[in-house]
Design a protein around this motif. Sequence first.
Motif, PDB file in Angstrom:
ATOM      1  N   SER A 155       8.354   6.376 -16.186  1.00 58.21           N
ATOM      2  CA  SER A 155       7.229   5.671 -16.812  1.00 58.21           C
ATOM      3  C   SER A 155       7.438   4.169 -16.760  1.00 58.21           C
ATOM      4  CB  SER A 155       7.058   6.138 -18.258  1.00 58.21           C
ATOM      5  OG  SER A 155       6.751   7.514 -18.304  1.00 58.21           O
ATOM      6  N   ASP A 156       8.695   3.716 -17.010  1.00 54.67           N
ATOM      7  CA  ASP A 156       8.989   2.283 -16.926  1.00 54.67           C
ATOM      8  C   ASP A 156       8.788   1.750 -15.512  1.00 54.67           C
ATOM      9  OD1 ASP A 156       9.599   2.279 -19.585  1.00 54.67           O
ATOM     10  OD2 ASP A 156      11.784   2.345 -19.308  1.00 54.67           O
ATOM     11  N   ILE A 157       9.263   2.488 -14.530  1.00 53.51           N
ATOM     12  CA  ILE A 157       9.118   2.046 -13.137  1.00 53.51           C
ATOM     13  C   ILE A 157       7.645   1.956 -12.752  1.00 53.51           C
ATOM     14  CG2 ILE A 157       9.569   2.687 -10.739  1.00 53.51           C
ATOM     15  CD1 ILE A 157      12.199   3.951 -11.696  1.00 53.51           C
ATOM     16  N   LEU A 158       6.877   2.961 -13.119  1.00 51.17           N
ATOM     17  CA  LEU A 158       5.448   2.943 -12.803  1.00 51.17           C
ATOM     18  C   LEU A 158       4.731   1.805 -13.514  1.00 51.17           C
ATOM     19  CD1 LEU A 158       4.679   6.760 -12.946  1.00 51.17           C
ATOM     20  CD2 LEU A 158       4.657   5.306 -10.916  1.00 51.17           C
ATOM     21  N   GLU A 159       5.082   1.568 -14.763  1.00 48.94           N
ATOM     22  CA  GLU A 159       4.441   0.487 -15.518  1.00 48.94           C
ATOM     23  C   GLU A 159       4.744  -0.866 -14.890  1.00 48.94           C
ATOM     24  OE1 GLU A 159       4.212  -1.253 -20.109  1.00 48.94           O
ATOM     25  OE2 GLU A 159       5.725   0.232 -19.539  1.00 48.94           O
ATOM     26  N   PHE A 160       5.995  -1.093 -14.547  1.00 51.29           N
ATOM     27  CA  PHE A 160       6.368  -2.375 -13.930  1.00 51.29           C
ATOM     28  C   PHE A 160       5.674  -2.557 -12.579  1.00 51.29           C
ATOM     29  CE2 PHE A 160       9.176  -4.861 -11.137  1.00 51.29           C
ATOM     30  CZ  PHE A 160       9.173  -6.053 -11.832  1.00 51.29           C
ATOM     31  N   ALA A 161       5.624  -1.493 -11.774  1.00 51.48           N
ATOM     32  CA  ALA A 161       4.969  -1.590 -10.469  1.00 51.48           C
ATOM     33  C   ALA A 161       3.483  -1.911 -10.618  1.00 51.48           C
ATOM     34  CB  ALA A 161       5.163  -0.293  -9.692  1.00 51.48           C
ATOM     35  N   GLU A 162       2.843  -1.323 -11.599  1.00 48.49           N
ATOM     36  CA  GLU A 162       1.425  -1.596 -11.824  1.00 48.49           C
ATOM     37  C   GLU A 162       1.205  -3.025 -12.299  1.00 48.49           C
ATOM     38  OE1 GLU A 162       0.224   1.376 -14.574  1.00 48.49           O
ATOM     39  OE2 GLU A 162       0.060   2.976 -13.068  1.00 48.49           O
TER      40      GLU A 162
ATOM     41  N   ARG B 110       0.829  -1.203   0.000  1.00 48.08           N
ATOM     42  CA  ARG B 110       0.000   0.000   0.000  1.00 48.08           C
ATOM     43  C   ARG B 110       0.869   1.261   0.000  1.00 48.08           C
ATOM     44  NH1 ARG B 110      -3.015  -3.211   3.673  1.00 48.08           N
ATOM     45  NH2 ARG B 110      -1.960  -2.201   5.444  1.00 48.08           N
ATOM     46  N   ALA B 111       1.971   1.204   0.772  1.00 52.33           N
ATOM     47  CA  ALA B 111       2.871   2.355   0.802  1.00 52.33           C
ATOM     48  C   ALA B 111       3.517   2.569  -0.567  1.00 52.33           C
ATOM     49  CB  ALA B 111       3.940   2.146   1.870  1.00 52.33           C
ATOM     50  N   LYS B 112       3.872   1.461  -1.240  1.00 50.55           N
ATOM     51  CA  LYS B 112       4.475   1.579  -2.566  1.00 50.55           C
ATOM     52  C   LYS B 112       3.483   2.166  -3.558  1.00 50.55           C
ATOM     53  CE  LYS B 112       4.863  -1.991  -5.187  1.00 50.55           C
ATOM     54  NZ  LYS B 112       5.255  -3.298  -5.766  1.00 50.55           N
ATOM     55  N   THR B 113       2.230   1.705  -3.458  1.00 53.20           N
ATOM     56  CA  THR B 113       1.216   2.242  -4.368  1.00 53.20           C
ATOM     57  C   THR B 113       1.025   3.740  -4.139  1.00 53.20           C
ATOM     58  OG1 THR B 113       0.091   0.099  -4.366  1.00 53.20           O
ATOM     59  CG2 THR B 113      -1.180   2.003  -5.109  1.00 53.20           C
ATOM     60  N   ALA B 114       0.978   4.115  -2.860  1.00 56.99           N
ATOM     61  CA  ALA B 114       0.824   5.543  -2.563  1.00 56.99           C
ATOM     62  C   ALA B 114       2.035   6.339  -3.040  1.00 56.99           C
ATOM     63  CB  ALA B 114       0.614   5.734  -1.059  1.00 56.99           C
ATOM     64  N   PHE B 115       3.231   5.758  -2.862  1.00 59.71           N
ATOM     65  CA  PHE B 115       4.444   6.439  -3.305  1.00 59.71           C
ATOM     66  C   PHE B 115       4.460   6.615  -4.816  1.00 59.71           C
ATOM     67  CE2 PHE B 115       8.712   5.780  -5.089  1.00 59.71           C
ATOM     68  CZ  PHE B 115       9.309   6.960  -4.685  1.00 59.71           C
ATOM     69  N   LEU B 116       4.055   5.541  -5.537  1.00 59.12           N
ATOM     70  CA  LEU B 116       4.051   5.634  -6.990  1.00 59.12           C
ATOM     71  C   LEU B 116       3.021   6.643  -7.481  1.00 59.12           C
ATOM     72  CD1 LEU B 116       4.442   1.859  -7.920  1.00 59.12           C
ATOM     73  CD2 LEU B 116       6.171   3.661  -8.043  1.00 59.12           C
ATOM     74  N   ALA B 117       1.905   6.717  -6.756  1.00 61.78           N
ATOM     75  CA  ALA B 117       0.907   7.712  -7.147  1.00 61.78           C
ATOM     76  C   ALA B 117       1.470   9.123  -6.977  1.00 61.78           C
ATOM     77  CB  ALA B 117      -0.360   7.530  -6.317  1.00 61.78           C
ATOM     78  N   HIS B 118       2.161   9.358  -5.851  1.00 63.56           N
ATOM     79  CA  HIS B 118       2.791  10.667  -5.649  1.00 63.56           C
ATOM     80  C   HIS B 118       3.911  10.893  -6.652  1.00 63.56           C
ATOM     81  CE1 HIS B 118       0.582  11.846  -2.098  1.00 63.56           C
ATOM     82  NE2 HIS B 118       0.832  10.679  -1.539  1.00 63.56           N
ATOM     83  N   LEU B 119       4.652   9.778  -6.960  1.00 65.66           N
ATOM     84  CA  LEU B 119       5.743   9.901  -7.931  1.00 65.66           C
ATOM     85  C   LEU B 119       5.209  10.310  -9.294  1.00 65.66           C
ATOM     86  CD1 LEU B 119       8.844   9.317  -8.246  1.00 65.66           C
ATOM     87  CD2 LEU B 119       8.171   7.085  -9.135  1.00 65.66           C
ATOM     88  N   SER B 120       4.092   9.722  -9.650  1.00 63.37           N
ATOM     89  CA  SER B 120       3.507  10.037 -10.948  1.00 63.37           C
ATOM     90  C   SER B 120       3.111  11.504 -11.034  1.00 63.37           C
ATOM     91  CB  SER B 120       2.288   9.147 -11.206  1.00 63.37           C
ATOM     92  OG  SER B 120       1.666   9.494 -12.411  1.00 63.37           O
ATOM     93  N   HIS B 121       2.580  12.012  -9.933  1.00 56.13           N
ATOM     94  CA  HIS B 121       2.094  13.390  -9.960  1.00 56.13           C
ATOM     95  C   HIS B 121       3.202  14.403  -9.682  1.00 56.13           C
ATOM     96  CE1 HIS B 121       0.232  17.029  -8.212  1.00 56.13           C
ATOM     97  NE2 HIS B 121      -0.704  16.822  -9.140  1.00 56.13           N
ATOM     98  N   ASP B 122       4.033  14.099  -8.678  1.00 52.16           N
ATOM     99  CA  ASP B 122       5.005  15.088  -8.216  1.00 52.16           C
ATOM    100  C   ASP B 122       6.273  15.137  -9.047  1.00 52.16           C
ATOM    101  OD1 ASP B 122       3.223  15.605  -6.236  1.00 52.16           O
ATOM    102  OD2 ASP B 122       4.254  14.428  -4.692  1.00 52.16           O
TER     103      ASP B 122
END
Length: 453
Positions: free
Chosen positions: A271-278, A212-224
Motif C-alpha cells: 500500500s505504501d509503495i502504491l501510494e508513493f508511486a501515485e 507507463r510500464a510502471k503504472t501498468a505494473f502497479l495496477a497489476h501489483l494492486s490486483h494480483d
Amino acid sequence: MEPTRQPGYLLDDLSPALPTLAISVLAGLFLLTLYDAQLDRVAPEIALRNGGLLALALIVTFAARLMRPAAPAARSDLEPAFEAVPYGLARWSDTGRLIAANPAFQSLLRLEDRCAKRGISYAAVSKSLAGRIEALPVLDESRQRVVEIEREDGTTLLLDERPLPEGGFVTIVTDITQRKSADRMLAAIREEQHTLAQKYHEEKIRAEAASRAKTAFLAHLSHDIRTPLNHIIGFTDLIGMETYGPLGDARYNTYLRDIRQAGERLLKRFSDILEFAELEGGHRVLKCEPVPLDDLVANTAARFSGRATRAGVHLDVQTHACGYLAGDRQSLGRMLDNVVDNAIRYTPRGGEIRLAVWSADDGVVLEISDTGKGMAEDQLSALTQPFAVSDAGCARHHDGVGLGIAISRAIAEASGGRLVIDSQLESGTTVAISLPAAQGLPAVWDVTQAQAA
C-alpha cells in the motif's frame, strides 16, 4: 590604393615615348617649311607656326631633363597609414599587373620579394600561394570575388577582390584564423547541443515508456498481490473463529495469528509503495478542502500518545496558531503521522518529541522536533528519497521500507507546501512543513499575540 609618386610621375610613365615625340615635332617643322613655295607671301605665317612648334620642342626637351633622378620629395599623408594597416592591400591594373601593395600584403601571403614587385602579373602571384584555395560564390553584382586560403599550419586567409571605378581592381587580405576557429568551436557546440537534444528526446521517450510500464505494473501489483493477501487475511480470521469446527491443537491459533500479522505487514508495504508511486506520478488527485489546524494536531497527538508512553518518550504539543489549512484531510493526517512515527521510532527512552504549530505570512508551519541521535549530512540528504532508511541500529523496532518521509514530502508538495529537515549528530532532528492557509475562511492567526492582546 595607388602608391605615392614623386613629382613628374606622369612624365615618368611617358618616358619611353619622349624621343619619338621630339622627332615628330622636328619633322613637322621641316614639312611645314617646304609646304608653300611662295615663301615671300607665307613667310610670316610659317614663322608663326615654326615658332609654336619650336616652343613645343623646347618643352619636350625640358621635360626630358626633368626625368633625371631628383631628391625625394615629402611622402603623401596617407602613405604611413597605407603601410601600417594590418590588412594586406594591393592594387592591380586592368591587365592584371601589380601597381602597388603594402607590406602586410607580402607578409600575410608569405610572398618572396620578387612576387611583390610592381608590374608582376596576378597569375604569377597566384601560383606562388601555398595552401588549399577555396573560391566562395560571388556575393553581389559588383563582380566581387572572395577566396579563402587554408594553410597546413592551420592559418586561414580571406582574399576579398573588388573592382575600382577607374579600372583595375583591389585585393584585401585578412587573417581570419581566429574567426574560423571560433566558427568551428561554435559549430561543435551546436552539434553537441543537437546531440544532447536528441539524447534528451530519446531519454524522454524512454522515461515516458518506463512511467507507463510502471503504472501498468502497479495496477497489476494492486490486483494480483493485494487481492490474494486480503484473501489470506480473511481466511485466517475465518479459520481462527473455528466456523467449521475446532482446530484441535491451540498452537494453530498462534500460527494463524502470525500469518495474519505477516499478511497485514506485507499488505501495508504494498500500500505504501502504491501510494508513493501515485503521488510521484501525479495519478492521485488530492482534495482541496478546509482543514482545521486544531483537529489535525489533536488527532495526531491522540493516535501517538499511547505509543509514545509505551516507548518512554514524552510527546509535547504546542499550538501557537489557529485557523484552517487548504488540503486533503486524510493525506495531511498521513503526512503528519509519518513524521511523528519516524520521530518516536528513532528517539531513545527518556527523550522528548515536540509537535508545534506556528503561523506564517502565507499559511502555517508544522514543526516536529526530537532529541534523538540525529543524522550526519550524508544521511540527511538521502532521507527524503524513497526507500531511504536511517541507521537501523538506532531504531527501537525498525519496521518499514523507508517510504514514510518520502510520502510526507510528496503530500506536502502536492498540497502546495514544502518539507525541510535539519539534523545534527547527538542533537536531534527537526522536520518543518510549510502549508498554505485556506482561502475564504478566517486567516491563520498567532495565538500568543492574541492572548497578549
